[in-house]
Design a protein around this motif. Structure first.
Motif, PDB file in Angstrom:
ATOM      1  N   ALA A   1      42.395  36.316  39.849  1.00  0.00           N
ATOM      2  CA  ALA A   1      41.810  37.632  40.604  1.00  0.00           C
ATOM      3  C   ALA A   1      41.119  38.320  39.743  1.00  0.00           C
ATOM      4  O   ALA A   1      40.134  39.239  40.249  1.00  0.00           O
ATOM      5  N   ARG A   2      41.397  38.513  38.330  1.00  0.00           N
ATOM      6  CA  ARG A   2      40.638  39.260  37.380  1.00  0.00           C
ATOM      7  C   ARG A   2      39.000  38.895  37.148  1.00  0.00           C
ATOM      8  O   ARG A   2      38.244  39.695  36.873  1.00  0.00           O
ATOM      9  N   HIS A   3      38.838  37.626  37.316  1.00  0.00           N
ATOM     10  CA  HIS A   3      37.479  37.232  37.329  1.00  0.00           C
ATOM     11  C   HIS A   3      36.864  36.509  38.691  1.00  0.00           C
ATOM     12  O   HIS A   3      36.466  35.276  38.513  1.00  0.00           O
ATOM     13  N   PRO A   4      36.933  37.260  39.684  1.00  0.00           N
ATOM     14  CA  PRO A   4      36.612  36.609  40.971  1.00  0.00           C
ATOM     15  C   PRO A   4      35.247  35.774  41.116  1.00  0.00           C
ATOM     16  O   PRO A   4      34.250  36.450  40.254  1.00  0.00           O
ATOM     17  N   GLY A   5      35.194  34.755  41.462  1.00  0.00           N
ATOM     18  CA  GLY A   5      33.668  33.950  41.482  1.00  0.00           C
ATOM     19  C   GLY A   5      33.483  33.417  40.193  1.00  0.00           C
ATOM     20  O   GLY A   5      32.556  32.437  40.309  1.00  0.00           O
TER      21      GLY A   5
ATOM     22  N   LEU B   1      44.848  24.803  45.390  1.00  0.00           N
ATOM     23  CA  LEU B   1      44.843  23.776  46.607  1.00  0.00           C
ATOM     24  C   LEU B   1      45.440  22.525  46.249  1.00  0.00           C
ATOM     25  O   LEU B   1      46.245  21.948  47.040  1.00  0.00           O
ATOM     26  N   VAL B   2      45.537  22.040  44.924  1.00  0.00           N
ATOM     27  CA  VAL B   2      46.000  20.595  44.736  1.00  0.00           C
ATOM     28  C   VAL B   2      47.581  20.931  44.747  1.00  0.00           C
ATOM     29  O   VAL B   2      48.229  20.090  45.225  1.00  0.00           O
TER      30      VAL B   2
ATOM     31  N   LEU C   1      49.270  23.084  46.369  1.00  0.00           N
ATOM     32  CA  LEU C   1      49.836  23.206  47.756  1.00  0.00           C
ATOM     33  C   LEU C   1      49.984  21.872  48.389  1.00  0.00           C
ATOM     34  O   LEU C   1      50.797  21.553  49.249  1.00  0.00           O
TER      35      LEU C   1
ATOM     36  N   ARG D   1      48.422  32.048  44.688  1.00  0.00           N
ATOM     37  CA  ARG D   1      47.767  32.180  45.894  1.00  0.00           C
ATOM     38  C   ARG D   1      47.981  33.692  46.120  1.00  0.00           C
ATOM     39  O   ARG D   1      47.314  34.434  46.284  1.00  0.00           O
TER      40      ARG D   1
ATOM     41  N   LEU E   1      43.687  41.258  43.914  1.00  0.00           N
ATOM     42  CA  LEU E   1      42.185  41.507  44.327  1.00  0.00           C
ATOM     43  C   LEU E   1      42.422  42.764  45.146  1.00  0.00           C
ATOM     44  O   LEU E   1      41.623  43.805  44.924  1.00  0.00           O
ATOM     45  N   GLU E   2      43.586  42.990  45.794  1.00  0.00           N
ATOM     46  CA  GLU E   2      43.580  44.092  46.779  1.00  0.00           C
ATOM     47  C   GLU E   2      44.138  45.411  45.772  1.00  0.00           C
ATOM     48  O   GLU E   2      43.362  46.371  45.841  1.00  0.00           O
TER      49      GLU E   2
ATOM     50  N   GLY F   1      41.358  47.177  43.329  1.00  0.00           N
ATOM     51  CA  GLY F   1      40.268  47.924  43.972  1.00  0.00           C
ATOM     52  C   GLY F   1      41.099  49.486  44.193  1.00  0.00           C
ATOM     53  O   GLY F   1      40.192  50.158  44.711  1.00  0.00           O
TER      54      GLY F   1
ATOM     55  N   ARG G   1      41.616  52.955  38.987  1.00  0.00           N
ATOM     56  CA  ARG G   1      40.319  53.581  38.503  1.00  0.00           C
ATOM     57  C   ARG G   1      40.731  54.708  37.562  1.00  0.00           C
ATOM     58  O   ARG G   1      40.262  54.936  36.366  1.00  0.00           O
TER      59      ARG G   1
ATOM     60  N   ARG H   1      42.400  53.509  34.352  1.00  0.00           N
ATOM     61  CA  ARG H   1      40.936  52.903  33.248  1.00  0.00           C
ATOM     62  C   ARG H   1      40.409  54.345  32.950  1.00  0.00           C
ATOM     63  O   ARG H   1      40.018  54.312  31.629  1.00  0.00           O
TER      64      ARG H   1
END
Lengths: 318, 317
Positions: free
Chosen positions: B121-125, B137-138, B140, B203, B210-211, B214, B219, B222
């Motif tokens: 979640a800390r480095h999405p993408g 996935l594997v 699960l 998961r 992620l939620e 934000g 913030r 930080r």
């Protein structure tokens, strides 16, 4: 913009199904998953053909050619492409026939579980009150029993059969989906279009089926797809414990049970890796497809939200 | 708090009652005569009648159920058809192995699942996120018994062939005799059981983080100069933790199912293996006992989880 520009780009109006399929087709992982699923279906459909091609029936025992003189199964070779099992039966042919069982039980049980979940979820969510309280308690109850132990008890009392396997899987699988549908129905039935329908004189059944149900298509499709691998694994687990498909009918779980008995797979690795990988690839493919379907059917939910979060995060971190 | 707890406990009692009804009537409608199973094939009709009378099988059904329930509450679950030993005693002998397996697996799956979810979640993408998602996935999709057999083949058999012992073949060694040997024998079962369920938690943690990350208060944290580690693990994780605890409650049934399969694969003589043996022997008192014990375990674990939930989330209080 001028009118000519519009004409030149040739705008096509696309329906929801078309858009979904286009989004799905662009997702490479989902397409690969779909390819694997098609392969498994082909394997199942072509099972009799594979049997005639190799000349081996799924339950025939080749004690001469399929086993070493010491009675040990032979590995993959020209006659037995994926080796033989502890009785000298062809693993490839059994794998193909086992795919039939896995797909049949997996799909059938998932559809039935979805149906039960839809009926219970709709009823509980729409009528509310005492009906909801009772049905919700039943959902809680089913979700907090030791399901595999209960399944073992059921099968030991009634005797294993394919129908009982499906029934057991359905009985212990519908509850989580029913809970999700109930929640959705509660929020949907408070909306204006339901009130409008009621004002026009629609009865409860008509509102539930005509007005509310179509709005639940996305979660139903995604949940049912995700339920298929769970059902396949559930069936394989039952067969693995000797409580599912009755031997000598081949099933992937049963093949793994054969491999496991006397730790035979330690000297015959193909007995565990062939059905094991088939099982893994099938469940993996259905799970990936389920994820892809969710993204394609409801692009707002996951990918968009993810991007939104990323932007938010980027904004908060100059 | 007390009211909440009382409600949960009464639901738990309801679950156990429903389970007892289920197993009791299941075995009443099932074919097969218990008296014949105890008496054996050579028993005469008078002997069978005597056995039925001793077991109270000649009484009306509701009376039989009430008597069964009354005894079960005091821990008397009758005797095994096989060797006439008390069911409670047979089951209790098997409890340490299963409890060791289950508790170790829970600790391990939280220790694997949560960090992977947070990392993802800390480095999405990024690559790290994709690796995390691939693990999810594997994990699960991997059937527990397939993973267990493959692990045994790759981590026990292949090293043995090469001439050294990495892991034992299985079996249970008592904790009291030597904790190290105990852990060594349980390492593979723990990992197998934990890996498949850790994916669920990875998961869930990923989605939650992620939620949460934000949110405005992150913030703020930080902005006031907190280190990234404090922000993630203290402020972020705290809020993401409550859904994880709820999930833990609903996964205990899954865990028990996994334990049955794992015990089978690794030859652990636990309660799950006992259940499978009892099913194969048609030893009904044992099956009933194991189902009820499994139900009791789930109910108690859920109440503990509920209490944890209230302690963690002040909003519920």
């Amino acid at each position: 913009m001028s009118e000519t520009a519009v004409e030149e780009t040739d705008v096509v109006q696309r329906g929801a199904l078309d858009l979904t399929l286009r989004r799905l087709r662009r997702d490479r992982a989902s397409m690969m998953a779909l390819g694997i699923i098609v392969c498994v279906i082909l394997l199942a459909v072509l099972a009799p053909w594979i049997a005639t091609l190799t000349g081996h029936s799924p339950i025939e025992q080749f004690r001469e050619t399929g086993m070493t003189p010491a009675g040990i199964p032979v590995g993959p070779n020209a006659e037995f492409w994926l080796g033989t099992d502890q009785l000298g039966r062809d693993v490839l042919v059994r794998l193909a026939y086992g795919a039939r069982i896995s797909l049949l039980v997996g799909v059938l049980a998932s559809l039935a579980a979805s149906l039960v979940a839809i009926v219970v979820g709709l009823t509980a969510g729409y009528f509310g009150g005492l009906v909801d309280i009772i049905l919700s308690r039943v959902i809680d109850l089913v979700m907090s029993v030791p399901f595999l132990l209960c399944a073992l008890a059921l099968v030991s009392a009634l005797g294993p059969s394919i129908l009982l396997s499906v029934a057991v899987i359905v009985f212990f699988s519908w509850a989580p989906m029913a809970r999700v549908i109930r929640g959705q129905v509660i929020s949907l039935s408070r909306q204006e279009f339901v009130q409008a329908s009621r004002a026009l004189g629609a009865g409860p059944l008509s509102i539930m089926v005509v007005d509310i149900l179509p709005n639940l298509a996305v979660p139903i499709i995604v949940y049912t797809t995700m339920q298929i691998p769970s059902s396949i694994v559930f069936e394989a687990t039952l067969s693995f414990l000797g409580m599912g498909i009755v031997p000598p009918t081949p099933s992937w779980g049963g093949m793994l049970a054969d491999a496991s008995s006397n730790s035979l797979y330690l000297i015959a690795w193909w007995m565990v890796f062939v059905p094991g990988l088939a099982l893994l690839m099938t469940t993996l493919a259905f799970n990936i497809l389920g994820d892809g379907l969710r993204d394609a059917l409801d692009p707002k939910s996951s990918r968009m939200a993810r991007n939104l979060k990323r932007q938010k995060k980027a904004a908060s971190k100059p | 708090m007390i009211k909440f707890l009382l409600r949960r406990i009464s639901f738990g009692v309801g679950v156990l009652l429903a389970l007892s009804l289920f197993v009791f009537f299941l075995f009443f409608v099932a074919p097969g005569d218990p008296a014949a199973m105890i008496g054996g094939e050579k028993a005469s009709e008078t002997q069978l009648t005597q056995i039925r009378k001793n077991l109270g099988l000649d009484r009306p059904l509701p009376e039989q159920y009430v008597r069964f329930l009354g005894k079960a509450v005091t821990g008397d679950l009758g005797f095994s058809y096989r060797n006439q030993q008390p069911v409670t005693k047979i089951i209790m002998r098997r409890v340490p192995a299963t409890l060791s397996l289950v508790i170790g697996a829970v600790v391990l799956w939280l220790a694997i699942g949560i960090p992977i979810g947070v990392m993802s979640a800390r480095h999405p993408g990024t690559l790290r996120d994709r690796l995390g998602q691939a693990f999810i996935l594997v994990g699960l999709s991997f059937p527990t018994f397939v993973l267990g057999m493959m692990a045994l083949y790759c981590l026990y058999f292949l090293p043995r062939q090469a001439g050294f012992t990495l892991f034992p073949a299985g079996g249970y060694k008592a904790f009291t005799s030597d904790p190290l040997i105990w852990a060594w024998h349980l390492a593979l079962p723990w990992m197998t059981l934990a890996l498949t369920i850790a994916a669920v938690y990875a998961r869930l943690t990923r989605g939650q983080m992620l939620e949460v990350m934000g949110e405005d208060y992150i913030r703020t944290a930080r902005a006031k100069g907190a280190t990234e580690r404090t922000v993630v693990w203290k402020h972020g994780m705290r809020a993401a933790l409550t859904p994880l605890v709820t999930q833990l409650g609903s996964d205990i049934a899954l865990l028990l199912g996994g334990a049955i399969v794992i015990e089978q694969v690794f030859g652990l003589q636990g309660v799950g293996a006992l259940a499978v043996q009892a099913v194969n022997n048609q030893d009904r008192p044992i099956i009933i006992g194991v189902v009820l014990l499994g139900g009791l375990f789930i109910v108690v674990a859920n109440i503990i989880v509920d209490v944890l939930y209230v302690l963690l989330d002040p909003r519920v209080r």
